[in-house]
Design a protein around this motif. Structure first.
Motif, PDB file in Angstrom:
ATOM      1  N   ALA A  11       0.815  -1.283   0.046  1.00 15.76           N
ATOM      2  CA  ALA A  11      -0.094   0.456  -0.137  1.00 15.76           C
ATOM      3  C   ALA A  11       1.233   1.067  -0.194  1.00 15.76           C
ATOM      4  O   ALA A  11       0.062   2.415  -0.146  1.00 15.76           O
ATOM      5  N   ASP A  12       1.768   1.435   0.746  1.00 18.29           N
ATOM      6  CA  ASP A  12       2.849   2.565   0.471  1.00 18.29           C
ATOM      7  C   ASP A  12       4.014   1.991   0.189  1.00 18.29           C
ATOM      8  O   ASP A  12       5.534   1.327   0.770  1.00 18.29           O
ATOM      9  N   PRO A  13       4.926   2.412  -1.561  1.00 20.86           N
ATOM     10  CA  PRO A  13       5.876   2.084  -1.621  1.00 20.86           C
ATOM     11  C   PRO A  13       7.240   2.446  -1.073  1.00 20.86           C
ATOM     12  O   PRO A  13       8.367   1.727  -0.776  1.00 20.86           O
ATOM     13  N   ASP A  14       6.718   3.917  -0.153  1.00 18.93           N
ATOM     14  CA  ASP A  14       8.369   4.491   1.129  1.00 18.93           C
ATOM     15  C   ASP A  14       8.222   4.068   2.349  1.00 18.93           C
ATOM     16  O   ASP A  14       9.405   4.174   2.984  1.00 18.93           O
ATOM     17  N   LEU A  15       6.910   2.868   2.450  1.00 14.74           N
ATOM     18  CA  LEU A  15       7.410   2.085   3.620  1.00 14.74           C
ATOM     19  C   LEU A  15       8.268   0.900   4.087  1.00 14.74           C
ATOM     20  O   LEU A  15       8.194  -0.193   2.913  1.00 14.74           O
ATOM     21  N   PHE A  16       9.075   0.721   4.627  1.00 14.43           N
ATOM     22  CA  PHE A  16      10.454  -0.259   5.016  1.00 14.43           C
ATOM     23  C   PHE A  16       9.731  -0.668   6.529  1.00 14.43           C
ATOM     24  O   PHE A  16       9.036  -0.419   7.724  1.00 14.43           O
ATOM     25  N   ALA A  17      10.379  -2.216   6.502  1.00 13.80           N
ATOM     26  CA  ALA A  17      10.527  -3.165   7.521  1.00 13.80           C
ATOM     27  C   ALA A  17      10.275  -2.255   8.971  1.00 13.80           C
ATOM     28  O   ALA A  17      10.223  -2.507   9.980  1.00 13.80           O
ATOM     29  N   GLU A  18      11.932  -1.705   8.835  1.00 15.39           N
ATOM     30  CA  GLU A  18      11.899  -0.648  10.312  1.00 15.39           C
ATOM     31  C   GLU A  18      10.857  -0.373  11.292  1.00 15.39           C
ATOM     32  O   GLU A  18      10.501  -0.092  12.124  1.00 15.39           O
ATOM     33  N   ALA A  19       9.895   0.463  10.137  1.00 17.36           N
ATOM     34  CA  ALA A  19       8.121   1.312  10.432  1.00 17.36           C
ATOM     35  C   ALA A  19       7.573   0.312  11.212  1.00 17.36           C
ATOM     36  O   ALA A  19       6.934   0.396  12.161  1.00 17.36           O
ATOM     37  N   LEU A  20       7.874  -1.624  11.023  1.00  9.80           N
ATOM     38  CA  LEU A  20       6.692  -2.143  11.274  1.00  9.80           C
ATOM     39  C   LEU A  20       7.569  -2.595  12.941  1.00  9.80           C
ATOM     40  O   LEU A  20       6.524  -2.881  14.085  1.00  9.80           O
ATOM     41  N   VAL A  21       9.074  -2.737  13.232  1.00 13.07           N
ATOM     42  CA  VAL A  21       9.278  -3.015  14.037  1.00 13.07           C
ATOM     43  C   VAL A  21       9.089  -1.989  14.919  1.00 13.07           C
ATOM     44  O   VAL A  21       8.676  -1.905  16.396  1.00 13.07           O
ATOM     45  N   ALA A  22       9.367  -0.475  14.832  1.00 18.13           N
ATOM     46  CA  ALA A  22       9.300   0.484  15.492  1.00 18.13           C
ATOM     47  C   ALA A  22       7.529   0.528  16.379  1.00 18.13           C
ATOM     48  O   ALA A  22       7.069   1.165  17.133  1.00 18.13           O
ATOM     49  N   ALA A  23       6.623   0.224  15.751  1.00 14.73           N
ATOM     50  CA  ALA A  23       5.486   0.683  15.539  1.00 14.73           C
ATOM     51  C   ALA A  23       5.186  -0.575  17.183  1.00 14.73           C
ATOM     52  O   ALA A  23       4.670  -0.169  17.667  1.00 14.73           O
ATOM     53  N   ALA A  24       5.740  -1.643  16.105  1.00 11.49           N
ATOM     54  CA  ALA A  24       5.571  -2.758  18.015  1.00 11.49           C
ATOM     55  C   ALA A  24       6.516  -2.521  18.792  1.00 11.49           C
ATOM     56  O   ALA A  24       5.473  -2.378  20.099  1.00 11.49           O
ATOM     57  N   ASP A  25       7.221  -1.385  18.804  1.00  8.71           N
ATOM     58  CA  ASP A  25       8.583  -1.196  19.907  1.00  8.71           C
ATOM     59  C   ASP A  25       7.345  -0.124  20.388  1.00  8.71           C
ATOM     60  O   ASP A  25       7.340  -0.443  21.515  1.00  8.71           O
TER      61      ASP A  25
END
Length: 824
Positions: free
Chosen positions: A613-627
């Motif tokens: 859904a977002d080409p600029d979204l990176f996997a690190e953002a998922l970790v940051a959100a979970a954190d």
């Protein structure tokens, strides 16, 4: 008898012809045997010529290496010492600025000593800082053990130079024995102190002990007769190794080496030293912005010493080898005929080939150009599980595992296309359908006429055990040794792979990040061995609750465990997170400090993202959100699951301070047109001091209003302010912390999604002290220091210094406060 006589008569008739034939053939045979001898002698002479050329080239290489090493050493020393001299100069300038600010006794003597000691500690060589008044008397000495006796220093060159010239800048003295440091050899760096009217007020003097500089010089490996000298631009020697007290302060401006060094563009040259008469190879570098230069000198004799030893060894060995070669050539001449016959017989005999293969532990096969076996050695039976007779006639691909057929087919094709050798690994299928790994070396048999491959020699060995060991080692490299879970490296690789797959297939990916509640108290109560057992028990419970083969459970770090859930919705992730939390609680591991349950529990943060859904979204953002969700779960009571509302998580807004209306009224007293330009110079001086003393590129003094944070003074910043809802200072104003320190904002849940952190380059380090209004006690803003790379937290001395500088900033802001009438 008659027949014998007849035969003898016939031989006698042809004897002259046979003799002539023998006489004509013998010289040709002798010439054929002597030709290798002549070629050998020619080869020996060539070896000698090549040896001499190689030694001469090695001699040139020795000089080139010495030149490069000398240049690199001089460059490194120049950069190090030049940087240190600039640091000393900056320290002296900071002290001078401090003294200018201290005029009128606005800074206490204790705080002045603290500021000066900060400058002394910020440099590597600086031993002490002294302040001399205009009469040459010592007004301040940073050394605690300095003698209290007065000392008239008007005769020193560093004092006279500044007294006589107001525009001198940084002055480097000649070496002298210190009267206040037990007669130690010392070098002084000084700057002039001036009164507001420009008259001479004294000097600020930084001194370094020559022993420190000499120790650095003596650590360099320059050879037995090498030297290193630090000089002023006028040729005065400041330091030299090998050390000789008589050379300190010596004027070498008339020396040939110094004159060569002063020629434009000359950095390396050979000259004879005027000090000890040794011929040396000099490399000199001038300090940037400082009237100093350094030369590194290698003795020419030392440069070639290693080469001479090597030349003696190589030359002697080469002569011995050439002599041995000559002896062998003579023996070869005698045996050449017999050896030629034997070699030809060996090439044409299949017996020698079979003898080698049948006594080898490796399986040897001879194949035709298409890959069909023509011969197999007995050792092949143990590898293939078939008799050697049964293997003959079978194609090489007949026994290969279907997964590896392309590997073998490509290797055969490469041999047909011109490659002579190749090595491959593949699996073969035994008669009982078991698979084993083999390593095979393939060599093409070339037709001597056409040069094309007309056959193949294949040498095989069983490497199944080695492959199994490699697999076990690879698994160990991806496994956490304490818990048996996957390690951080395996998790990072799996996250990158699943993120790419989810983006490609438009599927969601979820992440659970869990942390053992009050684990530090568990270690403090039961000890670290029990803590390790606790982590193993928690890991086992989490792994047992996760059942899908594609899911990954890994130790993220410390007491944190992460669960990667490919193709999992937010609802599914939340359900599994609750199951994991309940499974850990059900273990019932005693933890008396974890109230109210008294057993080990975990807090879980869950996050779900749709990468497509977002080409600029990176996997690190998922970790940051979970954190961030984990942070919320822990601060909401622990032993619970929190789900991130979005990926990436929204930036945390600064809390609203208590009595905000009163605080804003206090801030308003320092804003408005009536203070334009008032106190700005004092604020800027405090800001520069904060950046210099605490070693950051950015410092600012802020006033935090209702919607906007204004930088009333700044160093290293272009923007005049930021919105309040993303400001770090807004968090400090609303808190009761005396000092707010954020070592790495990217890892702090309060700031990880902040636009000031996410931008490039973003804020990583922040430390601020509040500006407290002396009339109302409200926090107006802060004095803060900022860096774009993470830094360690401030130590107690640095925290106290930041607080003192904030008090100075408040004092300077008093000049900007509006009159009461202006606010009415």
């Amino acid at each position: 008898m008659v027949e014998v006589l007849a035969g003898a008569a016939i031989m006698n008739r042809f004897a002259p012809a046979l003799a002539r034939l023998t006489g004509s053939v013998a010289p040709a045979v002798r010439l054929a045997r002597r030709r290798p001898v002549f070629l050998g002698l020619l080869l020996s002479a060539s070896v000698l010529v090549v040896m001499v050329a190689a030694l001469l080239d090695a001699r040139r290489d020795a000089w080139a290496r010495a030149s490069d090493a000398s240049a690199n050493l001089a460059r490194a020393l120049e950069r190090d010492l030049s940087s240190e001299v600039r640091s000393i100069d900056l320290a002296l300038q900071a002290v001078a600025d401090t003294m200018a600010y201290a005029d009128g006794e606005r800074i206490s003597p204790e705080f002045r000593r603290l500021l000066i000691m900060q400058q002394v500690g910020a440099t590597r060589y600086l031993d002490a800082v002294l302040l001399l008044d205009d009469d040459g008397e010592v007004a301040f000495d940073s050394r605690q053990d300095a003698p209290a006796i007065p000392a008239d220093l008007t005769d020193r060159d560093y004092f006279a130079a500044h007294r006589d010239r107001a525009d001198l800048g940084l002055f480097v003295s000649k070496p002298f024995r210190s009267r206040r440091a037990g007669g130690q050899w010392t070098i002084g760096f000084s700057r002039r102190l001036s009164r507001p009217d420009g008259s001479f007020a004294g000097i600020v003097l930084g001194v370094i002990r020559l022993t420190r500089l000499q120790a650095t010089f003596e650590d360099m490996q320059l050879g037995p007769r090498g030297s290193m000298t630090l000089l002023r631009d006028d040729g005065l020697v400041l330091a030299r190794t090998p050390f000789d007290e008589r050379n300190l302060g010596r004027d070498l401006s008339h020396a040939p080496a110094f004159r060569r060094a002063q020629q434009a563009g000359v950095q390396q040259f050979v000259a004879i030293s005027i000090v000890d008469g040794v011929e040396r190879f000099y490399t000199q570098r001038h300090f940037e912005g400082v009237p100093l230069f350094i030369n590194v000198a290698l003795a020419v004799h030392d440069v070639y010493s290693a080469w001479r030893r090597k030349a003696a060894v190589i030359g002697g060995v080469t002569l011995l080898l050439v002599g041995a070669m000559a002896v062998l050539l003579i023996r070869l001449h005698r045996e050449l005929g017999r050896r030629q016959v034997l070699e030809q017989a060996a090439r044409s005999s299949e017996t020698a080939f079979r003898l080698l293969t049948e006594n080898s532990g490796d399986g040897v096969c001879r194949l035709d150009a298409g890959g069909r076996r023509l011969y197999t050695s007995p050792a092949s039976e143990a590898i293939f599980g078939r008799p050697a007779e049964e293997l003959v006639g079978r194609h090489l691909l007949d026994d290969v595992s279907p997964e590896d057929v392309s590997v073998v087919r490509d290797a055969i094709a490469r041999l047909r296309e011109g490659e002579t050798t190749t090595r491959i690994e593949y699996r073969i299928v035994l008669p009982d359908l078991e698979q084993v790994w083999v390593e095979t070396s393939l060599r093409a048999i070339l037709n001597p006429v056409t040069g094309r491959a007309e056959g193949i020699i294949a040498v095989k060995r069983d490497v199944t055990e080695r492959k199994a060991l490699e697999g076990r080692l690879a698994a160990l490299a991806r496994t956490d040794g304490l818990t048996g879970l996957s390690n951080r490296r395996a998790f990072d690789e799996a996250l990158a792979l699943e993120w790419s797959r989810a983006r490609r297939e438009s599927t969601p990916v979820s992440l659970l990040l869990l942390d053992v509640d009050r684990f530090k108290l568990f270690n403090d109560t039961y000890g670290h061995p029990a803590g390790d057992a606790c982590l193993r028990a928690v890991a086992g419970a989490v792994a047992a609750a996760v059942h899908r083969p594609a899911d990954l459970v890994a130790r993220y770090g410390g007491e944190e465990i992460v669960v990667l859930l490919p193709n999992t919705s937010a609802a599914g992730a939340e359900m599994l997170a609750e199951q994991v939390r309940a499974a850990v609680e059900a273990v019932g591991l005693k933890h008396t400090a974890n109230l109210p349950l008294g057993v080990v529990t975990v807090s879980v943060g869950a996050a779900t993202a749709l990468p497509a859904a977002d080409p600029d979204l990176f996997a690190e953002a998922l970790v940051a959100a979970a954190d961030a969700a984990l942070y919320s779960a822990k601060h909401s009571g622990r032993n619970r699951v929190a789900v991130a509302a979005s990926v990436p998580p929204p930036a945390a807004l600064p809390p609203v301070p208590a009595e905000e209306e009163v605080r804003l009224a206090a801030v308003a007293a320092y804003e408005g047109p009536w203070f334009a330009g008032r106190g700005k110079e004092e604020l800027d001086r405090v800001t520069r001091l904060a950046a210099a003393l605490l070693g950051t590129p950015i410092a600012a003094i802020s006033l935090v209003g209702e919607d906007w944070q204004e930088f009333v003074s700044r160093v290293g910043l272009e923007q005049a302010g930021t919105p309040k809802d993303i400001s770090f200072c807004g968090h400090l104003v609303a808190s009761d912390e005396e000092i707010l320190v954020v070592p790495n904002a990217a890892l702090d849940p309060r700031f990880s999604a902040n636009p000031l952190v996410a931008s490039t380059p973003g804020i990583r380090f922040y430390a601020g002290a509040p500006l407290v209004c002396p009339l109302t006690g409200q926090r107006l803003g802060s004095l803060c220091i900022i860096d774009q790379v993470p830094r360690p937290a401030l130590n107690p001395s640095q925290r106290a210094l930041l607080a003192d500088l904030a008090a100075l900033a408040v004092d300077a802001l008093a000049h900007r406060r509006a009159p009461i009438a202006a606010l009415v």
